[in-house]
Design a protein around this motif. Structure first.
Motif, PDB file in Angstrom:
ATOM      1  N   TRP A 109       0.841  -1.206   0.000  1.00  0.00           N
ATOM      2  CA  TRP A 109       0.000   0.000   0.000  1.00  0.00           C
ATOM      3  C   TRP A 109       0.871   1.250   0.000  1.00  0.00           C
ATOM      4  N   LEU A 110       1.948   1.192   0.754  1.00  0.00           N
ATOM      5  CA  LEU A 110       2.821   2.366   0.872  1.00  0.00           C
ATOM      6  C   LEU A 110       3.696   2.535  -0.364  1.00  0.00           C
ATOM      7  N   GLU A 111       4.141   1.398  -0.908  1.00  0.00           N
ATOM      8  CA  GLU A 111       5.022   1.460  -2.079  1.00  0.00           C
ATOM      9  C   GLU A 111       4.303   2.017  -3.303  1.00  0.00           C
ATOM     10  N   ARG A 112       2.989   1.844  -3.328  1.00  0.00           N
ATOM     11  CA  ARG A 112       2.292   2.300  -4.531  1.00  0.00           C
ATOM     12  C   ARG A 112       1.742   3.728  -4.413  1.00  0.00           C
ATOM     13  N   VAL A 113       1.936   4.389  -3.282  1.00  0.00           N
ATOM     14  CA  VAL A 113       1.534   5.801  -3.182  1.00  0.00           C
ATOM     15  C   VAL A 113       2.414   6.603  -4.147  1.00  0.00           C
ATOM     16  N   PRO A 114       1.807   7.341  -5.081  1.00  0.00           N
ATOM     17  CA  PRO A 114       2.608   7.972  -6.141  1.00  0.00           C
ATOM     18  C   PRO A 114       3.719   8.902  -5.634  1.00  0.00           C
ATOM     19  N   THR A 115       3.485   9.592  -4.528  1.00  0.00           N
ATOM     20  CA  THR A 115       4.509  10.526  -4.041  1.00  0.00           C
ATOM     21  C   THR A 115       5.776   9.808  -3.573  1.00  0.00           C
ATOM     22  N   TYR A 116       5.670   8.518  -3.260  1.00  0.00           N
ATOM     23  CA  TYR A 116       6.832   7.780  -2.763  1.00  0.00           C
ATOM     24  C   TYR A 116       7.940   7.750  -3.811  1.00  0.00           C
ATOM     25  N   LYS A 117       7.621   7.208  -4.983  1.00  0.00           N
ATOM     26  CA  LYS A 117       8.626   7.122  -6.065  1.00  0.00           C
ATOM     27  C   LYS A 117       8.981   8.517  -6.586  1.00  0.00           C
ATOM     28  N   GLN A 119       8.989  11.486  -5.175  1.00  0.00           N
ATOM     29  CA  GLN A 119       9.851  12.268  -4.288  1.00  0.00           C
ATOM     30  C   GLN A 119      11.256  11.678  -4.234  1.00  0.00           C
ATOM     31  N   GLN A 120      11.311  10.340  -4.241  1.00  0.00           N
ATOM     32  CA  GLN A 120      12.642   9.709  -4.231  1.00  0.00           C
ATOM     33  C   GLN A 120      13.445  10.137  -5.454  1.00  0.00           C
ATOM     34  N   GLU A 121      12.748  10.243  -6.592  1.00  0.00           N
ATOM     35  CA  GLU A 121      13.431  10.667  -7.821  1.00  0.00           C
ATOM     36  C   GLU A 121      13.846  12.129  -7.727  1.00  0.00           C
ATOM     37  N   GLN A 122      12.907  12.950  -7.213  1.00  0.00           N
ATOM     38  CA  GLN A 122      13.176  14.388  -7.178  1.00  0.00           C
ATOM     39  C   GLN A 122      14.248  14.772  -6.168  1.00  0.00           C
ATOM     40  N   LEU A 123      14.341  13.996  -5.101  1.00  0.00           N
ATOM     41  CA  LEU A 123      15.309  14.338  -4.049  1.00  0.00           C
ATOM     42  C   LEU A 123      16.458  13.341  -4.062  1.00  0.00           C
ATOM     43  N   ARG A 124      17.042  13.151  -5.232  1.00  0.00           N
ATOM     44  CA  ARG A 124      18.096  12.147  -5.413  1.00  0.00           C
ATOM     45  C   ARG A 124      19.298  12.356  -4.511  1.00  0.00           C
ATOM     46  N   GLY A 132      11.178   5.462   7.650  1.00  0.00           N
ATOM     47  CA  GLY A 132      10.374   6.652   7.921  1.00  0.00           C
ATOM     48  C   GLY A 132       9.833   7.294   6.662  1.00  0.00           C
ATOM     49  N   PHE A 133      10.638   7.309   5.604  1.00  0.00           N
ATOM     50  CA  PHE A 133      10.164   7.946   4.379  1.00  0.00           C
ATOM     51  C   PHE A 133       9.049   7.132   3.733  1.00  0.00           C
ATOM     52  N   LEU A 134       9.212   5.811   3.743  1.00  0.00           N
ATOM     53  CA  LEU A 134       8.139   4.961   3.218  1.00  0.00           C
ATOM     54  C   LEU A 134       6.854   5.191   4.021  1.00  0.00           C
ATOM     55  N   GLY A 135       7.032   5.427   5.319  1.00  0.00           N
ATOM     56  CA  GLY A 135       5.881   5.593   6.202  1.00  0.00           C
ATOM     57  C   GLY A 135       5.294   6.999   6.227  1.00  0.00           C
ATOM     58  N   TYR A 136       5.840   7.891   5.423  1.00  0.00           N
ATOM     59  CA  TYR A 136       5.347   9.281   5.418  1.00  0.00           C
ATOM     60  C   TYR A 136       3.823   9.366   5.384  1.00  0.00           C
ATOM     61  N   PRO A 137       3.184   8.705   4.406  1.00  0.00           N
ATOM     62  CA  PRO A 137       1.722   8.846   4.346  1.00  0.00           C
ATOM     63  C   PRO A 137       1.000   8.138   5.492  1.00  0.00           C
ATOM     64  N   LEU A 138       1.683   7.199   6.122  1.00  0.00           N
ATOM     65  CA  LEU A 138       1.055   6.511   7.242  1.00  0.00           C
ATOM     66  C   LEU A 138       1.047   7.417   8.479  1.00  0.00           C
TER      67      LEU A 138
END
Ligand code: TRP
Ligand code: SF4
Length: 360
Positions: A109-117, A119-124, A132-138
């Motif tokens: 559920w967390l891996e498929r939240v669009p902001t996860y991938k 943001q990871q790309e944008q903040l390389r 903690g980052f994976l859990g952001y939306p949680l």
């Protein structure tokens, strides 16, 4: 007070402590919050724990950044008599509920939240392969569900987080509602609410009611270079920029690229300055801009001057109010501590029910 407080619907939203806000932050969120506070029972908070999900390695002065945001809240007109303003880390229940949610939330559920991938790309430059980052939306789901809000005002980019919040609530309710009998509920701390809801039969006394996203109308707000206004592009107008700073920033702004010479007619609909006018100028000024630009009767310099005037009309009172609060640090500290006390009361009531339902 004659108003029936229990009938006022609840709203909750939060903002990360990015330091002083820009006009985009204001129009996209705060401007709407100020209007919502009169209609709803509102909770607004600074998501300082969320800042750590991306900036754990160099949090900077989080206290100072949070204070800057609170001052901008107050400057913009959030009134602590009308709404509850607090800092996330002052209410430990956010962390506790996050932990309990982490037990029941599938990783997928967390891996498929669009902001996860995204943001990871944008903040390389940052290592965001963290728990903690994976859990952001949680954590955001915990922020929200603790207060059982009816509505969560957010921008389009946050809708997937509210969706996840609803899924988590549903799963939590499915797993633990059978243990959540009226007796258990009454034994938990929120007795009055449960009794009122059951006896009025208005709402089903659900453990964690699913909130709805309240999409805030956010007008297109270009930055100085014509791209979306964003801190990471360095193209922002500060919410509390001085008149001088503002005029200096707007003067060299890009305009309709077809308007090369003063005598060339232009089109405000393809000009970032025109877009700013649409948000901040009166219909009278707009009419002058359209007419003058299309007939080349006005120059861009003049037009930008009017644009600055319109923005200043909105932000000067904000800057003034902000500096009045800034001059009273004790008052601001009081606002935050009584906000946190109110928030804790609400959040702890939910936690008592949650713990009872889980059997802790
Ligand atoms: N994630 C939100 C943002 O980046 C901030 C936020 C944290 C929030 N917790 C929240 C917003 C709860 C609404 C409700 O803008
Ligand atoms: Fe843009 Fe105004 Fe110049 Fe027209 S006159 S191109 S709207 S700045």
């Amino acid at each position: 007070m004659t108003e029936n407080l229990t009938s006022k619907r609840r709203v909750l939203s939060g903002m990360r402590p990015t330091g002083r806000l820009h006009l985009g932050n204001y129009m996209g969120a705060l401007y709407n919050w100020v209007r919502l506070q009169h209609e709803y029972d509102c909770f607004f908070f600074i998501a300082d724990l969320h800042a750590l999900t991306t900036d754990y390695a160099s949090p900077g002065d989080l206290r100072a950044k949070s204070l800057d945001v609170v001052l901008d809240f107050l400057g913009a007109g959030l009134d602590p008599e009308q709404c509850t303003i607090f800092k996330q880390s002052d209410v430990p229940a956010h962390s506790e509920l996050h932990l309990l949610f982490s037990m029941i939330t599938p990783l997928s559920w967390l891996e498929r939240v669009p902001t996860y991938k995204d943001q990871q790309e944008q903040l390389r430059e940052k290592d965001l392969n963290t728990y903690g980052f994976l859990g952001y939306p949680l954590l955001q789901a915990a922020d929200i569900l603790l207060y059982k809000p009816d509505f969560v005002p957010v921008g389009q980019d946050q809708v997937s987080h509210v969706e996840l919040t609803r899924e988590v609530a549903r799963r939590f309710n499915q797993l633990y509602s059978s243990a959540f009998t009226p007796e258990v509920a009454a034994a938990a701390s929120d007795k009055e609410r449960i009794k009122a809801e059951i006896s009025e039969n208005v709402i089903e006394a659900e453990l964690l009611p699913e909130p709805k996203a309240l999409l805030t109308p956010s007008p297109k707000l270009p930055g100085l270079d014509g791209r979306k206004m964003s801190k990471s592009y360095g193209n922002t107008i500060g919410l509390t920029d001085s008149a001088e700073e503002l005029r200096k920033k707007i003067r060299p702004m890009v305009t309709d690229p077809a308007r090369i010479r003063r005598t060339d007619p232009g089109n405000p609909d393809v000009c970032p300055v025109g877009d700013l006018h649409k948000v901040f100028s009166t219909p009278e000024t707009m009419a002058k801009v359209y007419e003058g630009c299309r007939t080349a009767a006005i120059g861009c310099i003049e037009c930008k001057g009017w644009c600055a005037d319109s923005i200043l009309k909105e932000i000067e009172p904000i800057a003034e109010r902000r500096s009045r609060f800034q001059a009273q640090p004790d008052l601001v500290a009081d606002i935050l501590s009584s906000g946190a006390a109110k928030a804790r009361q609400r959040a702890n009531a939910t936690m008592a029910e949650v713990r009872a339902a889980i059997g802790l």
